[in-house]
Design a protein around this motif. Structure first.
Motif, PDB file in Angstrom:
ATOM      1  N   THR A   1      11.964   0.147  -0.146  1.00 18.45           N
ATOM      2  CA  THR A   1      12.343  -1.047   0.638  1.00 18.45           C
ATOM      3  C   THR A   1      13.615  -1.259   0.327  1.00 18.45           C
ATOM      4  O   THR A   1      14.285  -2.477   0.547  1.00 18.45           O
ATOM      5  N   LYS A   2      14.578  -0.535  -0.482  1.00 16.01           N
ATOM      6  CA  LYS A   2      15.945  -0.741  -0.726  1.00 16.01           C
ATOM      7  C   LYS A   2      16.942  -0.128   0.663  1.00 16.01           C
ATOM      8  O   LYS A   2      16.591   0.918   1.166  1.00 16.01           O
ATOM      9  N   ASP A   3      18.072  -0.706   0.577  1.00 12.54           N
ATOM     10  CA  ASP A   3      19.041  -0.393   1.488  1.00 12.54           C
ATOM     11  C   ASP A   3      19.295   1.118   1.327  1.00 12.54           C
ATOM     12  O   ASP A   3      19.614   1.832   2.090  1.00 12.54           O
ATOM     13  N   THR A   4      19.634   1.536  -0.173  1.00 15.17           N
ATOM     14  CA  THR A   4      20.183   2.674  -0.564  1.00 15.17           C
ATOM     15  C   THR A   4      19.158   3.306  -1.405  1.00 15.17           C
ATOM     16  O   THR A   4      19.456   4.380  -1.986  1.00 15.17           O
ATOM     17  N   GLY A   5      18.044   3.378  -1.443  1.00 12.59           N
ATOM     18  CA  GLY A   5      17.094   3.959  -2.265  1.00 12.59           C
ATOM     19  C   GLY A   5      16.410   5.260  -1.549  1.00 12.59           C
ATOM     20  O   GLY A   5      16.890   5.546  -0.511  1.00 12.59           O
ATOM     21  N   MET A   6      15.891   6.095  -2.476  1.00 18.67           N
ATOM     22  CA  MET A   6      15.535   7.326  -2.108  1.00 18.67           C
ATOM     23  C   MET A   6      13.983   7.481  -1.942  1.00 18.67           C
ATOM     24  O   MET A   6      13.568   8.303  -1.247  1.00 18.67           O
ATOM     25  N   GLY A   7      13.515   6.469  -2.528  1.00 16.90           N
ATOM     26  CA  GLY A   7      11.953   6.372  -2.576  1.00 16.90           C
ATOM     27  C   GLY A   7      11.211   7.386  -3.233  1.00 16.90           C
ATOM     28  O   GLY A   7      10.254   7.897  -2.928  1.00 16.90           O
ATOM     29  N   LEU A   8      11.931   7.917  -4.660  1.00 20.56           N
ATOM     30  CA  LEU A   8      11.326   8.664  -5.261  1.00 20.56           C
ATOM     31  C   LEU A   8      10.935   7.962  -6.737  1.00 20.56           C
ATOM     32  O   LEU A   8      10.031   8.490  -7.364  1.00 20.56           O
ATOM     33  N   GLY A   9      11.402   6.764  -6.999  1.00 20.71           N
ATOM     34  CA  GLY A   9      11.414   6.140  -8.410  1.00 20.71           C
ATOM     35  C   GLY A   9      10.015   5.976  -8.675  1.00 20.71           C
ATOM     36  O   GLY A   9       9.200   6.150  -9.784  1.00 20.71           O
ATOM     37  N   LEU A  10       9.440   5.272  -7.726  1.00 21.39           N
ATOM     38  CA  LEU A  10       7.727   4.808  -7.760  1.00 21.39           C
ATOM     39  C   LEU A  10       7.044   5.741  -7.847  1.00 21.39           C
ATOM     40  O   LEU A  10       5.893   5.838  -8.338  1.00 21.39           O
ATOM     41  N   SER A  11       7.043   6.833  -6.943  1.00 19.59           N
ATOM     42  CA  SER A  11       6.396   7.937  -6.805  1.00 19.59           C
ATOM     43  C   SER A  11       6.426   8.721  -8.151  1.00 19.59           C
ATOM     44  O   SER A  11       5.378   9.189  -8.439  1.00 19.59           O
ATOM     45  N   ILE A  12       7.588   9.046  -8.731  1.00 20.04           N
ATOM     46  CA  ILE A  12       7.666   9.589 -10.034  1.00 20.04           C
ATOM     47  C   ILE A  12       7.158   9.079 -10.864  1.00 20.04           C
ATOM     48  O   ILE A  12       6.096   9.601 -11.846  1.00 20.04           O
ATOM     49  N   SER A  13       7.095   7.492 -10.904  1.00 19.10           N
ATOM     50  CA  SER A  13       6.465   6.651 -12.067  1.00 19.10           C
ATOM     51  C   SER A  13       4.756   6.866 -12.026  1.00 19.10           C
ATOM     52  O   SER A  13       4.075   7.179 -12.886  1.00 19.10           O
ATOM     53  N   ARG A  14       4.484   7.030 -10.790  1.00 21.57           N
ATOM     54  CA  ARG A  14       3.012   7.157 -10.672  1.00 21.57           C
ATOM     55  C   ARG A  14       2.635   8.404 -11.151  1.00 21.57           C
ATOM     56  O   ARG A  14       1.517   8.449 -12.069  1.00 21.57           O
ATOM     57  N   SER A  15       3.271   9.332 -10.684  1.00 21.59           N
ATOM     58  CA  SER A  15       2.689  10.823 -11.255  1.00 21.59           C
ATOM     59  C   SER A  15       2.958  10.871 -12.827  1.00 21.59           C
ATOM     60  O   SER A  15       1.865  11.559 -13.243  1.00 21.59           O
ATOM     61  N   ILE A  16       3.884  10.213 -13.346  1.00 25.25           N
ATOM     62  CA  ILE A  16       3.910  10.390 -14.928  1.00 25.25           C
ATOM     63  C   ILE A  16       2.836   9.594 -15.423  1.00 25.25           C
ATOM     64  O   ILE A  16       1.866  10.087 -16.519  1.00 25.25           O
ATOM     65  N   ILE A  17       2.275   8.258 -14.923  1.00 19.31           N
ATOM     66  CA  ILE A  17       1.393   7.454 -15.637  1.00 19.31           C
ATOM     67  C   ILE A  17       0.101   8.214 -15.133  1.00 19.31           C
ATOM     68  O   ILE A  17      -0.800   8.204 -16.118  1.00 19.31           O
ATOM     69  N   GLU A  18      -0.177   8.828 -14.016  1.00 22.98           N
ATOM     70  CA  GLU A  18      -1.595   9.362 -13.752  1.00 22.98           C
ATOM     71  C   GLU A  18      -1.660  10.822 -14.550  1.00 22.98           C
ATOM     72  O   GLU A  18      -2.630  11.068 -15.099  1.00 22.98           O
ATOM     73  N   ALA A  19      -0.671  11.355 -14.764  1.00 23.29           N
ATOM     74  CA  ALA A  19      -0.601  12.600 -15.811  1.00 23.29           C
ATOM     75  C   ALA A  19      -0.780  12.215 -17.069  1.00 23.29           C
ATOM     76  O   ALA A  19      -1.419  13.049 -18.053  1.00 23.29           O
ATOM     77  N   HIS A  20      -0.652  10.889 -17.499  1.00 28.37           N
ATOM     78  CA  HIS A  20      -0.955  10.427 -18.963  1.00 28.37           C
ATOM     79  C   HIS A  20      -2.417   9.797 -18.949  1.00 28.37           C
ATOM     80  O   HIS A  20      -2.733   9.371 -19.792  1.00 28.37           O
ATOM     81  N   GLY A  21      -3.093   9.827 -17.764  1.00 24.53           N
ATOM     82  CA  GLY A  21      -4.621   9.355 -17.773  1.00 24.53           C
ATOM     83  C   GLY A  21      -4.585   7.906 -17.614  1.00 24.53           C
ATOM     84  O   GLY A  21      -5.633   7.707 -17.551  1.00 24.53           O
ATOM     85  N   GLY A  22      -3.476   7.542 -17.017  1.00 27.91           N
ATOM     86  CA  GLY A  22      -3.426   5.954 -16.683  1.00 27.91           C
ATOM     87  C   GLY A  22      -3.438   5.787 -15.094  1.00 27.91           C
ATOM     88  O   GLY A  22      -3.635   6.578 -14.339  1.00 27.91           O
TER      89      GLY A  22
ATOM     90  N   PRO B   1       0.726  -1.189   0.199  1.00 29.34           N
ATOM     91  CA  PRO B   1       0.094   0.021   0.141  1.00 29.34           C
ATOM     92  C   PRO B   1       0.825   1.397  -0.065  1.00 29.34           C
ATOM     93  O   PRO B   1       0.511   2.486  -0.493  1.00 29.34           O
ATOM     94  N   ARG B   2       1.971   1.052   0.332  1.00 28.49           N
ATOM     95  CA  ARG B   2       2.821   2.474   0.543  1.00 28.49           C
ATOM     96  C   ARG B   2       4.108   2.494  -0.501  1.00 28.49           C
ATOM     97  O   ARG B   2       4.556   3.410  -0.552  1.00 28.49           O
ATOM     98  N   LEU B   3       4.288   1.490  -1.599  1.00 26.60           N
ATOM     99  CA  LEU B   3       5.271   1.411  -2.484  1.00 26.60           C
ATOM    100  C   LEU B   3       5.373   2.846  -3.265  1.00 26.60           C
ATOM    101  O   LEU B   3       6.247   3.201  -3.615  1.00 26.60           O
ATOM    102  N   PHE B   4       4.348   3.453  -3.644  1.00 24.10           N
ATOM    103  CA  PHE B   4       4.015   4.695  -4.536  1.00 24.10           C
ATOM    104  C   PHE B   4       4.244   5.694  -3.761  1.00 24.10           C
ATOM    105  O   PHE B   4       4.005   7.114  -4.236  1.00 24.10           O
ATOM    106  N   ASP B   5       4.353   5.914  -2.292  1.00 24.69           N
ATOM    107  CA  ASP B   5       4.492   7.075  -1.527  1.00 24.69           C
ATOM    108  C   ASP B   5       5.835   7.801  -1.910  1.00 24.69           C
ATOM    109  O   ASP B   5       6.884   6.861  -1.654  1.00 24.69           O
ATOM    110  N   THR B   6       5.944   9.107  -1.855  1.00 24.58           N
ATOM    111  CA  THR B   6       7.189   9.568  -1.833  1.00 24.58           C
ATOM    112  C   THR B   6       8.032   9.400  -0.707  1.00 24.58           C
ATOM    113  O   THR B   6       7.431   9.218   0.616  1.00 24.58           O
ATOM    114  N   PHE B   7       9.195   9.145  -0.892  1.00 19.68           N
ATOM    115  CA  PHE B   7      10.386   8.796   0.138  1.00 19.68           C
ATOM    116  C   PHE B   7      10.105   7.205   0.899  1.00 19.68           C
ATOM    117  O   PHE B   7      10.709   7.102   1.850  1.00 19.68           O
TER     118      PHE B   7
END
Length: 174
Positions: free
Chosen positions: A117-138, A108-114
Motif C-alpha cells: 500500500t506504500k508508494d515505495t514498498g516492495m510488498g515483502l515485509g508483511l508476507s515475511i512476518s506472516r511466514s515467521i509467525i506461522e513457522a512459530h506456530g502462531g 484481505p491481501r495485506l499479507f500477500d507477497t509483493f
C-alpha cells in the motif's frame, strides 16, 4: 544476496523482544516525530522461538506504522505496543497506531507477497512476518479500529512448555 541462517530457537520473553526492538527503532521514531508507548504484560509466559526473527516481525510492524503515519501526514503520531497473555496456551503482541487505518478492501491481501500500500514498498515485509509467525506456530492479523484511531496488527504465539524444550529441533523446523 544474503544467506538464510538456520533459526535458533530458545525460550524467550515476548516483552524482551518488544523492548529490544524499540532500541533498534529509537532514531527512526525520533526522525519521524513518533511516540511509542509500551503496555507489557506482567511476567508473561515464555515462547519458544528465534529472537532475531521475532524481532524482525515487531520491527516491521512498527516501521510500517511509522511510515503509514508519515505518508498520510497525520500530526499526532503515536504507536502503542502491548503484550497480553490470552490464555494458558497463547501470548499475544498488539501494535496499534494513530494513522489513517487500512483501506478495508486491501486488508484481505495485506499479507500477500509483493502486495503493498506504500508508494515505495516492495510488498515483502508483511508476507515475511506472516511466514515467521506461522513457522512459530502462531497467527497474525490486521484490522482497523485501533484505540488510537488507526490500524491494529496482532500476532499470537503459543506458550512454550516442557515438551517444546526437549523437542525444539523437531517440532519447529527452521
Amino acid at each position: 544476496m544474503g544467506t538464510r541462517q538456520a533459526s535458533k530457537h530458545a525460550m524467550l520473553s515476548l516483552n524482551d523482544i518488544v523492548e529490544d526492538s524499540m532500541v533498534f527503532l529509537r532514531h527512526e521514531l525520533q526522525a519521524k516525530s513518533t511516540s511509542v508507548s509500551l503496555d507489557l504484560a506482567l511476567a508473561p509466559p515464555r515462547v519458544l522461538g528465534d529472537r532475531t526473527q521475532l524481532q524482525q516481525v515487531v520491527l516491521n510492524l512498527a516501521i510500517n506504522a511509522v511510515q503509514a503515519m508519515a505518508q498520510s501526514g497525520v500530526e499526532r503520531r503515536c504507536i502503542l505496543i502491548r503484550t497480553v497473555q490470552l490464555d494458558h496456551e497463547t501470548v499475544c503482541c498488539i501494535v496499534e497506531d494513530s494513522g489513517p487505518g487500512i483501506d478495508p478492501t486491501r486488508i484481505p491481501r495485506l499479507f500477500d507477497t509483493f502486495f503493498t500500500t506504500k508508494d515505495t514498498g516492495m510488498g515483502l515485509g508483511l508476507s515475511i512476518s506472516r511466514s515467521i509467525i506461522e513457522a512459530h506456530g502462531g497467527c497474525i492479523r490486521a484490522e482497523n479500529g485501533s484505540g488510537l484511531g488507526g490500524a491494529r496488527f496482532t500476532f499470537d504465539l503459543p506458550v512454550a512448555n516442557a515438551f517444546d524444550v526437549t523437542s525444539c529441533g523437531t517440532s519447529h523446523p527452521g
